[in-house]
Design an enzyme around this catalytic site. Structure first.
Site, PDB file in Angstrom:
ATOM      1  N   ASP A  98       0.853  -1.199   0.000  1.00 22.44           N
ATOM      2  CA  ASP A  98       0.000   0.000   0.000  1.00 22.44           C
ATOM      3  C   ASP A  98       0.884   1.243   0.000  1.00 22.44           C
ATOM      4  O   ASP A  98       1.764   1.375   0.855  1.00 22.44           O
ATOM      5  CB  ASP A  98      -0.891  -0.002   1.249  1.00 22.44           C
ATOM      6  CG  ASP A  98      -1.807  -1.209   1.268  1.00 22.44           C
ATOM      7  OD1 ASP A  98      -2.702  -1.296   0.417  1.00 22.44           O
ATOM      8  OD2 ASP A  98      -1.592  -2.096   2.122  1.00 22.44           O
ATOM      9  N   LYS A 111      -0.839  10.025   1.018  1.00 25.81           N
ATOM     10  CA  LYS A 111      -0.909  11.352   1.655  1.00 25.81           C
ATOM     11  C   LYS A 111       0.255  11.506   2.624  1.00 25.81           C
ATOM     12  O   LYS A 111       0.583  10.563   3.358  1.00 25.81           O
ATOM     13  CB  LYS A 111      -2.221  11.492   2.423  1.00 25.81           C
ATOM     14  CG  LYS A 111      -3.411  11.515   1.512  1.00 25.81           C
ATOM     15  CD  LYS A 111      -4.677  11.762   2.287  1.00 25.81           C
ATOM     16  CE  LYS A 111      -5.835  11.757   1.322  1.00 25.81           C
ATOM     17  NZ  LYS A 111      -7.050  11.206   1.886  1.00 25.81           N
ATOM     18  N   ASP A 119       4.333   0.339  -8.186  1.00 28.22           N
ATOM     19  CA  ASP A 119       3.998   1.120  -9.385  1.00 28.22           C
ATOM     20  C   ASP A 119       3.823   2.589  -9.015  1.00 28.22           C
ATOM     21  O   ASP A 119       3.347   3.374  -9.832  1.00 28.22           O
ATOM     22  CB  ASP A 119       2.715   0.589 -10.046  1.00 28.22           C
ATOM     23  CG  ASP A 119       1.528   0.679  -9.116  1.00 28.22           C
ATOM     24  OD1 ASP A 119       1.643   0.224  -7.960  1.00 28.22           O
ATOM     25  OD2 ASP A 119       0.475   1.208  -9.525  1.00 28.22           O
ATOM     26  N   PHE A 142      -2.787  -5.890  -8.329  1.00 24.50           N
ATOM     27  CA  PHE A 142      -2.469  -4.481  -8.096  1.00 24.50           C
ATOM     28  C   PHE A 142      -1.525  -3.936  -9.158  1.00 24.50           C
ATOM     29  O   PHE A 142      -1.593  -2.770  -9.526  1.00 24.50           O
ATOM     30  CB  PHE A 142      -1.910  -4.273  -6.680  1.00 24.50           C
ATOM     31  CG  PHE A 142      -3.012  -4.118  -5.673  1.00 24.50           C
ATOM     32  CD1 PHE A 142      -3.495  -2.874  -5.332  1.00 24.50           C
ATOM     33  CD2 PHE A 142      -3.588  -5.238  -5.096  1.00 24.50           C
ATOM     34  CE1 PHE A 142      -4.539  -2.731  -4.432  1.00 24.50           C
ATOM     35  CE2 PHE A 142      -4.627  -5.116  -4.192  1.00 24.50           C
ATOM     36  CZ  PHE A 142      -5.109  -3.863  -3.850  1.00 24.50           C
TER      37      PHE A 142
HETATM   38  C1  LIG Z   1      -1.880  -3.036  -2.319  1.00 25.94           C
HETATM   39  S1  LIG Z   1      -2.115  -4.661  -1.729  1.00 25.94           S
HETATM   40  C2  LIG Z   1      -1.076  -5.632  -2.807  1.00 25.94           C
HETATM   41  C3  LIG Z   1      -1.457  -7.088  -2.790  1.00 25.94           C
HETATM   42  C4  LIG Z   1      -0.618  -7.991  -3.695  1.00 25.94           C
HETATM   43  N1  LIG Z   1       0.776  -8.019  -3.284  1.00 25.94           N
HETATM   44  C5  LIG Z   1      -0.727  -7.573  -5.141  1.00 25.94           C
HETATM   45  O1  LIG Z   1       0.266  -7.094  -5.711  1.00 25.94           O
HETATM   46  O2  LIG Z   1      -1.824  -7.762  -5.711  1.00 25.94           O
HETATM   47  C6  LIG Z   1      -1.163  -4.670  -0.222  1.00 25.94           C
HETATM   48  C7  LIG Z   1      -1.540  -5.828   0.697  1.00 25.94           C
HETATM   49  O3  LIG Z   1      -0.657  -5.838   1.809  1.00 25.94           O
HETATM   50  C8  LIG Z   1      -1.407  -6.227   2.963  1.00 25.94           C
HETATM   51  N2  LIG Z   1      -0.674  -5.727   4.125  1.00 25.94           N
HETATM   52  C9  LIG Z   1      -0.352  -4.435   4.402  1.00 25.94           C
HETATM   53  N3  LIG Z   1       0.366  -4.352   5.529  1.00 25.94           N
HETATM   54  C10 LIG Z   1       0.517  -5.626   5.977  1.00 25.94           C
HETATM   55  C11 LIG Z   1       1.144  -6.179   7.122  1.00 25.94           C
HETATM   56  N4  LIG Z   1       1.791  -5.411   8.010  1.00 25.94           N
HETATM   57  N5  LIG Z   1       1.094  -7.515   7.282  1.00 25.94           N
HETATM   58  C12 LIG Z   1       0.446  -8.297   6.392  1.00 25.94           C
HETATM   59  N6  LIG Z   1      -0.169  -7.830   5.287  1.00 25.94           N
HETATM   60  C13 LIG Z   1      -0.147  -6.512   5.092  1.00 25.94           C
HETATM   61  C14 LIG Z   1      -2.757  -5.591   2.749  1.00 25.94           C
HETATM   62  O4  LIG Z   1      -3.763  -6.260   3.487  1.00 25.94           O
HETATM   63  C15 LIG Z   1      -2.945  -5.732   1.245  1.00 25.94           C
HETATM   64  O5  LIG Z   1      -3.642  -6.915   0.914  1.00 25.94           O
END
Ligand SMILES: C[S@@+](CC[C@H](N)C(=O)[O-])C[C@H]1O[C@@H](n2cnc3c(N)ncnc32)[C@H](O)[C@@H]1O
Length: 230
Positions: free
Chosen positions: A136, A140, A172, A211
Site C-alpha cells: 500500500d 498522503k 507502481d 495491483f
Molecule cells: C496493495 S495490496 C497488494 C497485494 C498484492 N501483493 C498484489 O500485488 O496484488 C497490499 C496488501 O498488503 C497487505 N498488508 C499491508 N500491511 C501488511 C502487514 N503489516 N502484514 C500483512 N499484510 C499486510 C494488505 O492487506 C494488502 O492486501
C-alpha cells in the site's frame, strides 16, 4: 481468527501499514477459511519460532493479496518452501482456494501483521528471499508513517535474511519507489543489485499481480528493487 479479533490484538503495533477493512467473504472464501486454513495456515504465536526446513530455501511474501504471485512462485519453484503473510481475510480465503486447487504442498499462510511475524516468529538468517510486491503506497503525507518500508522494517528484514539472501520490492508508485530507495540504500547490510543504486530489471518470473495490473491501467511504470544481504 476474525478480522475484529486480529484488530484487537494489534493495538500496540509499530508500523500501522494496514487498516482492517470489513471485506465481505464470498461463500467459497468463507468455506476455504473453515476447511483449508487448518491445512495450510500457521497460527501466529508470539515468540514461537517457525520450524523452517533446513534442506531447502524459504521465500517469504508479505501482503500477498489474493495470492497470485505466491501461488505462481510456489508452482514454478516446487523445491522451495513458501510462507505468505496477509491480514485481509477475503485475500487469505482466495489464496487458500488457489493453493488447494493447484495441489501445492510447499506453501503455508500466516494471517497476521508481517512486522509481528518477522519480530516474533522468523528465526535470524533463515530466509532466502523476502518479497514485497505492490505494498500500500499510503500517498498522503500525513500517512507516510504507515508505509511498511521504514528503517525498522528494513533492519528486521536484514536480520532475517540469510547471507546472500534477497529483499525484492516492487511498486507502481514512483514516489514510493524513491522513498524505498532512499531508505534501503542506507542500510549497510543490504546492497542494491543495481550499479547505480536505482531499480533493477524486472525478473522474468515475477507474476503480474492484480495491483500491478491496476497500476498499468493507470499508466504507471513499475519499479523492481533488489537488494542482496551482505
Ligand atoms: C496493495 S495490496 C497488494 C497485494 C498484492 N501483493 C498484489 O500485488 O496484488 C497490499 C496488501 O498488503 C497487505 N498488508 C499491508 N500491511 C501488511 C502487514 N503489516 N502484514 C500483512 N499484510 C499486510 C494488505 O492487506 C494488502 O492486501
Amino acid at each position: 481468527m476474525t478480522e475484529q479479533a486480529l484488530q484487537k490484538q494489534l493495538t500496540s503495533r509499530s508500523i500501522r501499514s494496514f487498516v482492517i477493512r470489513k471485506g465481505r467473504l464470498t461463500k467459497a472464501q468463507a468455506a476455504a477459511m473453515d476447511n483449508l486454513l487448518p491445512k495450510y495456515g500457521i497460527q501466529y504465536q508470539e515468540d514461537q519460532l517457525l520450524d523452517l526446513p533446513t534442506d531447502k530455501p524459504t521465500w517469504l511474501e508479505i501482503g500477498f493479496g489474493n495470492g497470485d504471485a505466491l501461488i505462481d512462485m510456489a508452482t514454478r519453484y516446487p523445491d522451495n518452501d513458501f510462507i505468505g503473510i496477509e491480514v485481509h481475510e477475503p485475500g487469505v480465503g482466495q489464496a487458500l482456494m488457489g493453493i488447494d486447487a493447484s495441489g501445492l504442498t510447499n506453501v503455508n499462510i500466516i494471517q497476521h501483521d508481517a512486522m509481528e511475524v518477522l519480530q516474533h516468529m522468523v528465526p535470524e538468517a533463515s530466509l532466502q528471499r523476502v518479497l514485497l510486491f505492490f505494498p500500500d503506497p499510503w500517498r498522503k503525507k500525513r500517512h507516510f508513517k504507515r508505509r511498511i518500508v521504514q528503517t525498522e522494517f528494513i533492519e528486521l528484514v536484514a536480520d532475517k535474511l540469510e547471507p546472500d539472501g534477497v529483499l525484492h520490492c516492487a511498486t507502481d508508485w514512483q514516489d514510493y519507489a524513491e522513498w524505498m530507495l532512499e531508505k534501503i540504500n542506507v542500510c549497510e547490510r543490504l546492497k542494491n543489485q543495481s550499479d547505480t543504486d536505482e531499480d533493477s530489471p524486472r525478473p522474468e518470473w515475477r507474476t503480474k499481480t492484480r495491483f500491478e495490473q491496476r497500476g498499468e491501467r493507470l499508466g504507471h511504470n513499475v519499479a523492481d528493487l533488489l537488494y542482496t544481504r551482505i
